[in-house]
Design an enzyme around this catalytic site. Structure first.
Site, short mmCIF file in Angstrom:
data_model
loop_
_atom_site.label_atom_id
_atom_site.label_comp_id
_atom_site.label_asym_id
_atom_site.label_seq_id
_atom_site.Cartn_x
_atom_site.Cartn_y
_atom_site.Cartn_z
N SER A 179 -41.38 -39.15 20.56
CA SER A 179 -42.57 -39.83 21.07
C SER A 179 -43.77 -39.17 20.43
CB SER A 179 -42.66 -39.70 22.59
OG SER A 179 -43.90 -40.17 23.08
N TYR B 243 -42.54 -35.66 31.04
CA TYR B 243 -42.26 -36.44 29.83
C TYR B 243 -42.57 -35.63 28.57
CZ TYR B 243 -42.21 -40.51 26.70
OH TYR B 243 -41.93 -41.41 25.68
#
Length: 252
Positions: A144, A157
Site C-alpha cells: 500500500s 493498517y
C-alpha cells in the site's frame, strides 16, 4: 487452454475490489485461478465475470492456518501446481479511530488478516513452489502507499503494511535458490468500495478533510498481470501504482 496447460494463480480477497479485478484480468488472459475469500457468493460473482475461464472458488479466512492449507490443497488437486500467489486479502480496520481509543481486538483483527494471513499464504505457496516440478513460482504481495507513508488514525493498517515490506524482502531473498520470485505492489487510491470515501473527502495530516483523486482499478490489475507474466529470471521487486495527483509525493 486446459486447466493443466495454463498458468495457475491463487488470488486472495478475490470477491471484491482489487482482488476481483486482478483475478478477472488473469482469467481473461488464460490463467487458471483459485479464488479465495470469506464469502462464497462474491467469489462466484467474480468467476461469473470470466465464465469461459478455469476458476475455483474456495471459501477462505486467511487468518486461519487450516483454511489456508485447504486452499492450497484444493488448488493443487484441481490444477496440479501453483505458479502465482497474489497475496491481496486485507482490511483497513476501524477508520478514523485515534490510537488511544483503538481496542486490542480491532488491532488484532487487522494484524491477523493483513500480516499473519499474508505470511500463512506465502508460506503455503513457498512450500508448494519449492517442491513442484518444474520448480518455482512467483508471489506478489499487495502492500500500500501506507507501506511508505501513513494516513492519520491508521496505526494497525500502516504497521502491517510496513511489516509486509519486510516480509517481501525476506521471502525474496529466501526464495532465490528455488526459483521463487517475490515482489510487492504498493497501491494508492484505486477506485474500489474500500476507497469510495476518498472522493467525498479524506482526512489529511493537517487536519483538513479533502477529496482525493482515484484511478481505475483495471490499471492496477494490468500492472499485477505484467509482474506475474515476467519470466522467473526477472522480478519487479517493488512497484508503486497510484492516482497521478493523489496527495502523496511532496505536498500533493
Amino acid at each position: 487452454m486446459t486447466d493443466r496447460q495454463s498458468k495457475i494463480a491463487v488470488v486472495t480477497g478475490a470477491g471484491s475490489g482489487i482482488g476481483r479485478a486482478v483475478a478477472v484480468e488473469l482469467l481473461r488472459a488464460g490463467w487458471s485461478v483459485a479464488l479465495a475469500g470469506r464469502r462464497p457468493e462474491t467469489l462466484e460473482e467474480t468467476a461469473a465475470l470470466a465464465p469461459e475461464a478455469a476458476s475455483l472458488a474456495v471459501r477462505t479466512n486467511v487468518a486461519r492456518p487450516d483454511d489456508v492449507a485447504a486452499l492450497f490443497a484444493a488448488t493443487v488437486e484441481r490444477f496440479g501446481r501453483v505458479d502465482l500467489l497474489f497475496n491481496n486479502a486485507g482490511t483497513f480496520g476501524p477508520g478514523g479511530v485515534p490510537v488511544e481509543d483503538l481496542s486490542y481486538e480491532a488491532w488484532r483483527h487487522v494484524v491477523d488478516t493483513n500480516l499473519n494471513g499474508a505470511f500463512l499464504c506465502a508460506q503455503a505457496a513457498y512450500r508448494q513452489m519449492k517442491e513442484q516440478d518444474p520448480q518455482g513460482g512467483r508471489i506478489i504481495n499487495n502492500g500500500s502507499i501506507s507501506a511508505h507513508t501513513p494516513r492519520p488514525h491508521s496505526a494497525p493498517y500502516t504497521a502491517t503494511k510496513h511489516a509486509l515490506t519486510g516480509l517481501t524482502k525476506a521471502l525474496s531473498l529466501d526464495g532465490r535458490p528455488y526459483r521463487i520470485a517475490v515482489g510487492q505492489i504498493d497501491i494508492g487510491n484505486a477506485a474500489t468500495d474500500m476507497t469510495a470515501r476518498m472522493e467525498s473527502g479524506a482526512l489529511q495530516a493537517n487536519g483538513e478533510v479533502v477529496p482525493e483523486p482515484v484511478m481505475d482499478v483495471a490499471d492496477v490489475a494490468r500492472t499485477v498481470r505484467h509482474m506475474a507474466e515476467l519470466p522467473l529470471e526477472a522480478n519487479v521487486q517493488f512497484a508503486t501504482v497510484m492516482a497521478t495527483t493523489m496527495p502523496y509525493v511532496g505536498r500533493g
